[in-house]
Design a protein around this motif. Structure first.
Motif, mmCIF file in Angstrom:
data_model
loop_
_atom_site.group_PDB
_atom_site.id
_atom_site.type_symbol
_atom_site.label_atom_id
_atom_site.label_comp_id
_atom_site.label_asym_id
_atom_site.label_seq_id
_atom_site.Cartn_x
_atom_site.Cartn_y
_atom_site.Cartn_z
ATOM 1 N N SER D 132 0.775 -1.390 -0.049
ATOM 2 C CA SER D 132 -0.116 -0.104 -0.003
ATOM 3 C C SER D 132 1.000 1.168 -0.044
ATOM 4 O O SER D 132 0.512 2.214 -0.580
ATOM 5 C CB SER D 132 -0.759 -0.001 1.158
ATOM 6 N N ARG D 133 1.911 1.227 0.634
ATOM 7 C CA ARG D 133 3.069 2.345 0.605
ATOM 8 C C ARG D 133 3.561 2.523 -0.739
ATOM 9 O O ARG D 133 3.340 3.729 -0.987
ATOM 10 C CB ARG D 133 3.942 2.154 1.663
ATOM 11 N N VAL D 134 3.707 1.676 -1.438
ATOM 12 C CA VAL D 134 4.445 1.954 -2.816
ATOM 13 C C VAL D 134 3.237 2.453 -3.738
ATOM 14 O O VAL D 134 3.374 3.282 -4.631
ATOM 15 C CB VAL D 134 4.934 0.369 -3.344
ATOM 16 N N VAL D 135 2.060 2.015 -3.645
ATOM 17 C CA VAL D 135 0.991 2.598 -4.479
ATOM 18 C C VAL D 135 0.822 4.073 -3.903
ATOM 19 O O VAL D 135 0.789 4.832 -4.875
ATOM 20 C CB VAL D 135 -0.347 1.887 -4.214
ATOM 21 N N GLY D 136 0.739 4.453 -2.831
ATOM 22 C CA GLY D 136 0.394 5.848 -2.415
ATOM 23 C C GLY D 136 1.845 6.513 -2.965
ATOM 24 O O GLY D 136 1.589 7.708 -3.384
ATOM 25 N N GLY D 137 2.909 6.012 -2.733
ATOM 26 C CA GLY D 137 4.146 6.540 -3.222
ATOM 27 C C GLY D 137 4.185 6.916 -4.643
ATOM 28 O O GLY D 137 4.696 8.011 -5.285
ATOM 29 N N ALA D 138 3.672 5.825 -5.482
ATOM 30 C CA ALA D 138 3.799 5.982 -7.031
ATOM 31 C C ALA D 138 2.557 7.439 -7.414
ATOM 32 O O ALA D 138 3.174 8.133 -8.279
ATOM 33 C CB ALA D 138 3.091 4.773 -7.606
ATOM 34 N N PHE D 139 1.435 7.282 -6.637
ATOM 35 C CA PHE D 139 0.680 8.370 -6.986
ATOM 36 C C PHE D 139 1.375 9.841 -6.516
ATOM 37 O O PHE D 139 1.346 10.887 -7.213
ATOM 38 C CB PHE D 139 -0.532 8.328 -6.159
ATOM 39 N N ALA D 140 1.927 9.813 -5.366
ATOM 40 C CA ALA D 140 3.010 10.928 -5.049
ATOM 41 C C ALA D 140 3.902 11.315 -5.964
ATOM 42 O O ALA D 140 4.223 12.534 -6.217
ATOM 43 C CB ALA D 140 3.693 10.958 -3.651
ATOM 44 N N LYS D 141 4.415 10.173 -6.592
ATOM 45 C CA LYS D 141 5.540 10.864 -7.568
ATOM 46 C C LYS D 141 5.150 11.225 -8.664
ATOM 47 O O LYS D 141 5.651 12.311 -9.292
ATOM 48 C CB LYS D 141 6.396 9.191 -7.858
ATOM 49 N N LEU D 142 3.855 10.702 -9.011
ATOM 50 C CA LEU D 142 3.247 11.503 -10.534
ATOM 51 C C LEU D 142 2.870 12.908 -10.014
ATOM 52 O O LEU D 142 3.153 13.742 -10.937
ATOM 53 C CB LEU D 142 1.906 10.810 -10.674
ATOM 54 N N ALA D 143 2.609 13.281 -8.860
ATOM 55 C CA ALA D 143 2.402 14.513 -8.494
ATOM 56 C C ALA D 143 3.791 15.687 -8.408
ATOM 57 O O ALA D 143 3.926 16.394 -9.115
ATOM 58 C CB ALA D 143 1.597 14.770 -7.266
ATOM 59 N N LEU D 144 4.718 14.795 -7.942
ATOM 60 C CA LEU D 144 5.954 15.582 -7.764
ATOM 61 C C LEU D 144 6.451 15.690 -8.896
ATOM 62 O O LEU D 144 7.353 16.596 -9.253
ATOM 63 C CB LEU D 144 7.066 14.560 -6.789
ATOM 64 N N VAL D 335 14.266 -0.877 -1.618
ATOM 65 C CA VAL D 335 14.540 0.553 -2.566
ATOM 66 C C VAL D 335 13.006 1.415 -2.792
ATOM 67 O O VAL D 335 13.087 2.463 -2.362
ATOM 68 C CB VAL D 335 15.489 0.203 -3.637
ATOM 69 N N PRO D 336 12.211 0.558 -3.400
ATOM 70 C CA PRO D 336 11.409 1.454 -3.959
ATOM 71 C C PRO D 336 10.136 1.986 -2.900
ATOM 72 O O PRO D 336 9.337 2.725 -2.838
ATOM 73 C CB PRO D 336 10.045 0.384 -4.892
ATOM 74 N N ILE D 337 10.223 1.152 -1.588
ATOM 75 C CA ILE D 337 9.510 1.402 -0.212
ATOM 76 C C ILE D 337 10.074 2.676 0.182
ATOM 77 O O ILE D 337 9.234 3.511 0.571
ATOM 78 C CB ILE D 337 9.526 0.253 0.490
ATOM 79 N N VAL D 338 11.245 2.911 0.423
ATOM 80 C CA VAL D 338 11.988 4.107 0.889
ATOM 81 C C VAL D 338 11.673 5.123 -0.295
ATOM 82 O O VAL D 338 11.196 6.329 0.215
ATOM 83 C CB VAL D 338 13.350 4.071 0.948
ATOM 84 N N GLU D 339 11.432 4.933 -1.481
ATOM 85 C CA GLU D 339 11.329 5.922 -2.300
ATOM 86 C C GLU D 339 9.870 6.502 -2.184
ATOM 87 O O GLU D 339 9.524 7.683 -2.206
ATOM 88 C CB GLU D 339 11.432 5.719 -3.749
ATOM 89 N N ALA D 340 8.904 5.458 -1.896
ATOM 90 C CA ALA D 340 7.561 5.679 -1.608
ATOM 91 C C ALA D 340 7.333 6.671 -0.535
ATOM 92 O O ALA D 340 6.565 7.688 -0.763
ATOM 93 C CB ALA D 340 6.599 4.404 -1.585
ATOM 94 N N MET D 341 7.976 6.472 0.681
ATOM 95 C CA MET D 341 7.767 6.912 1.931
ATOM 96 C C MET D 341 8.407 8.580 1.693
ATOM 97 O O MET D 341 7.776 9.357 2.237
ATOM 98 C CB MET D 341 8.478 6.232 2.820
ATOM 99 N N ALA D 342 9.162 8.756 1.066
ATOM 100 C CA ALA D 342 9.860 9.945 0.766
ATOM 101 C C ALA D 342 8.911 10.773 -0.249
ATOM 102 O O ALA D 342 8.837 11.860 0.145
ATOM 103 C CB ALA D 342 11.280 9.737 0.106
ATOM 104 N N ALA D 343 8.627 9.903 -1.047
ATOM 105 C CA ALA D 343 7.537 10.956 -2.099
ATOM 106 C C ALA D 343 6.523 11.314 -1.221
ATOM 107 O O ALA D 343 6.218 12.536 -1.438
ATOM 108 C CB ALA D 343 7.385 9.990 -3.338
ATOM 109 N N MET D 344 5.814 10.340 -0.562
ATOM 110 C CA MET D 344 4.595 11.164 0.090
ATOM 111 C C MET D 344 4.759 11.963 1.137
ATOM 112 O O MET D 344 4.026 13.148 1.261
ATOM 113 C CB MET D 344 3.800 9.557 0.914
ATOM 114 N N THR D 345 6.031 12.019 1.839
ATOM 115 C CA THR D 345 6.415 12.856 2.784
ATOM 116 C C THR D 345 6.678 14.209 2.125
ATOM 117 O O THR D 345 6.204 15.428 2.683
ATOM 118 C CB THR D 345 7.788 12.440 3.454
#
Lengths: 358, 358, 358, 358
Positions: D132-144, D335-345
């Motif tokens: 779920s974190r990776v999905v959330g992060g993927a959407f956040a990356k699209l905005a970023l 690695v992608p989980i870390v990215e996801a958490m960073a992107a959402m933050t």
């Protein structure tokens, strides 16, 4: 913070009328609560369209699927995810809405706020959003049942027909015996007829839901900004079409004197009794052990099955001619929604109250 | 979460009636707002006891001291801490309350909830807690002023005397010309007399405050649980003695038909107009650009200056004989408090709305 | 949400270095906790500047005044407001900072973020902000004491001088016997000398604080995003100058194998024992009953008493020549701050854990 | 508050390893973000088990289904609900865990906390929760991406093999060219071999992920308790198996002097430059426009494919013999989980920063 309800017990919801599904996450539900899925589905069925001739003709199965948080018949303390698929949506019913704003509906404000338009069935502002509330409320009721707290709501007014304020005169077991959900059978009949009359004219009508909480212990509610009735009021006012909220005697108390409406304590032998309940079960924002009594005002449904003038996306005058399947009166189906919001609020504050001493 | 109000703009408050001080922290106030401390103090003075013969005779200076967050006349974006010292407290007035519960007051529920009793002046449940709200509201108004948003409240009912719902008939500049804060001078006189009559009998009386927000842009309010009127209702219901809240036509709308109360859009040349405002300025939980219209019901003050039966800490029957200095009607002094809660809510949702697009 | 710490137990703070006062509101503190104001003041004195020759020469009395929430020696469950006046501020020491940005300080980022500059003593970014944390932590410790939970911190590294990781070799009663707050007297001497050497050069040095929690019951911490060490880490990283956080073996564990560092359960007679504590007292985000072990990295203080190149408000190259009174090493005074953040986090999660069952 | 991450942009998650599904709700996502579902699924595929011979042999399709909040290829501002079905779960692999606690796993603490045991695959503490974190992060990356902010993570240490701290020496385009996700191909080979060696022994090994944020504007982060790195640290420490977090030079900075590690401003013509980035892109809790640099420590996976002593539910000594399919080293898939958490933050704080001025 937007689509999340509650503090300790929280419900986070998602879903639009004509999307894939509505659903949500119930978080903070205590571990060890016995889960009765028949009861949860039954609560949803009480909210379902197509129950009777006074509700919309839409047939939505509204089957709830729980995806997590329950193991071997009990809650685990982990979040309870659930979905209810949308499967009887007639998006084409809304094609004429692509460019028109329905009067007194959320169409205009949503479009202005977000800069885009999901015209199908009202999108997020659809009453289907309340499905998730009813599921959350059903789980809350299962926990409250173990605590001896009981939440009951009924229709107390439809248009010009209303019941007296004193709920103790009614037999709550009669509420579900009629489609209006009114505990007085004769009044229920009149209310039903009024709804049918209004429906026949393509019009809609408002009403009031009364909600009673029995068995609430003393001490729920946090002073200042999180008074119990402040939270209950917020919960109720977040339901679509609600325009007013009263605790206890509500607006009627404004014309009265303190000497008339103060609730007098007396020695009732084994406990402290109260000679009246004008306060509606809450004093200083904290439950006092009496029944909690609320009234919630619903406006007439905005979508009429008759022509109404309006404007289009360009601001040009236009005529709106709605078809689709809509309730002539939202109140009977709102009864389980009101109960759900009350149940979640009470469980939330019950849990919060556990933290006020070491 | 308990003594914190708001989401982005938050007010955290502290203080009891007979402690050292009341005060709070305003957090999330945008940087660069011009701070007019005379205005802030003036708002407090509107809430102050002892203003006139219809309010309590207590003389409280209620001087606000701002401790942080303002530099060279502007807000800095840092939290604004403030205190108002308690300096005219007659704790001995409450000595007879050490062991007695006032009817319809928070004495009983607080004692049950926390397991101890601060009997002096109601402690945290005292109306002095609203001082912090007024300070928070004053700062919010300073920011709203820069945005062209204006919050006005007035007394629209005292006991049996009430104004009509349509606020557009009144001249708001007359509100502060009488101690009742009613925009209709003749009605104000009658209200004042009713309060004096009730006071003469050691009794109290309820009433209604109407609140109008002018200049609110379209788009404030978050769908689902954070509808703008859900937040406004919660804010108002958190004020001591409030028992009801209405948006727009409120409970009156329940008896009406959709065809009567839908607000019809029309092409007004340079903008989209609305032929009526039954909705009270909010549709689907989001402001629609019309005036926001609310009514808030206040019960009679619970503390009577006459004998009332009650029980003591042991649950034994007793007779309560209150002295002290209390308002016969809370409504005139509640007007600035209602405005404060509305102002903070609006600024909070204004800021929140800035995040809905990139 | 910005200047508020915690969930159930919250601390909201305000105050700038050279404003009137710093202070805050402790909310959600359980009722009935015995309040020892000498202890609270003593905690503040541990943080106070001017304690010894290795801290800044500033003499700040830092007297805490509690304004609410305590009655007859006990907490009442109401918010605890407090203030600490600023009374030894030399704003003129900062006059040369009106237009210059200190390297590695918050001057530049604050100015960019808020569009204005409070140059006096760092404003809100000043270490004086931590006064409020220490007061909040002192109250939390009073509650934890009643629960048998004990929080201890000490200096474990200053510059090149560091203690071994195994804290069980140290006598904690020696921590406060030296100005460095190191439990090993010989190492403390060396650390003190290193600080004095660095100070003599107008330079600064970093270090590490180790923090141990004894007596923590099993079960604190919420899975997923509110893991106990996630909250502890966030709390520590919010302290000025902190650049790293470790739980248990921290970064050292990365080079190890599971078979080396798994903590093995065994039957210890009356309880379940653990053969090691590489996990640092938390598994799956939840306390396991072992000591909680954390290490917190502090960078050297950014403000040097020597010339540094920088730029001014216009972006032009400039030379910065700081005077003022600054710590050569923040670590000894950070020890009580670390303890305060740990104590508040633990009490918060203790209270939160009370809600996971009915 | 427990299973909700973030302030303005929030992710609420649900789901256990062997339940029906995992999923969540992304709330507060701005309207109008272009949604690339192939990208979202691709991010999930990077996290997926069975990618290579160094990850677990479990084959999980992990197909994400979005249920709401997206209309005609764009986010609508409404909550985005999503589910990922669990469909390759071997619950019987865990039958021997019904009564045993895995060392250094969450089995024991969960059971103690909630009073019941979901033994199948770790239940909620399973790494499947990170889907779920990776999905959330993927959407956040699209905005970023629309904001020009880029988040990159890579494996910088596996067991005894580590890269130098200076990330600027690496070609990030090489990260995804090897199963370890290390930007240095030769080191990647050695790391891969170390993982295979460890796996052959039924053992596990720890490591470090480095995360870089490029293009972050100045001003993100809220002073005091919501410093940007406090939020980032909390986000990272909430990932399973994380034991440490560093910003910039992290623990290395403790041995250094201020004069060595202060980042010096200079006039870079059109902007203010910095001669170094020891601070890791954040000063005073607020981003300074430089790259944000973090290191995250992962412990070895607790589940070994070899015998380990432990205790059972009754506290009796027992021997644990795990089968099942487990990662020998969690770092490459983290690695992608870390990215996801960073992107959402980052997106959350970007949105929050929009509210600091009117």
């Amino acid at each position: 913070m937007r689509n999340v309800f509650g503090n300790i017990l929280t419900l986070t919801t998602f879903g639009e009328s004509h999307g894939e599904a509505v659903g949500g996450v119930i978080d903070g539900m205590p571990a060890g609560v016995a889960v009765d899925m028949d009861f949860v589905q039954h609560e949803l069925d009480r909210r379902r369209p197509g129950q009777s001739r006074i509700t919309t003709a839409r047939q939505e199965a509204d089957h709830v699927e729980v995806l997590s948080g329950v193991f071997e018949g009990k809650t685990t303390g982990c979040p309870i995810g659930f979905v209810v698929r949308n499967d009887n949506q007639h998006s084409q019913d809304y094609d004429n809405l692509r460019r028109l704003f329905r009067p007194s509906h959320a169409d205009y404000t949503y479009t202005q706020k977000y800069g885009l338009r999901d015209h199908r069935g009202g999108g997020r502002s659809s009453a289907r959003e309340t499905i998730s509330r009813v599921v959350g409320g059903a789980f809350a009721k299962l926990a409250l049942r173990q605590l001896g707290i009981n939440v009951i709501a009924y229709t107390s007014q439809v248009g010009s027909i209303s019941l007296g304020r004193d709920y103790r005169q009614f037999d709550f077991s009669l509420i579900e015996t009629n489609p209006v959900r009114c505990p007085d059978p004769a009044t229920a009949k009149a209310m039903e007829q009024q709804i049918l009359d209004v429906k026949a004219e393509g019009d809609t009508i408002g009403g009031v839901v009364t909600c009673i909480v029995e068995g609430c212990p003393v001490g729920l509610g946090e002073p200042a900004f999180s008074k119990l009735h402040s939270a209950l009021g917020s919960a109720m006012l977040s339901i679509n079409a609600v325009k007013g909220f009263e605790l206890g005697d509500g607006f009627d108390i404004c014309a009265r004197r303190g000497s008339e409406v103060n609730d007098i304590f007396y020695n009732a032998g084994d406990h402290i009794g109260l000679r009246s309940n004008h306060s509606g079960g809450i004093q200083g924002g904290i439950s006092n052990g009496q029944d909690i009594v609320m009234r919630i005002a619903f406006k007439p449904v905005a979508t009429l099955l008759r022509q109404q003038p309006t404007v289009d996306l360009d601001g040009q005058d236009a005529m709106l001619d709605m078809r689709g399947r809509h309730d002539p009166c939202v109140v009977p189906r709102a009864v389980p929604i009101v109960e759900a919001m009350a149940a979640m609020t009470l469980l939330d504050f019950y849990l919060l109250n556990k933290t006020v001493t070491l």
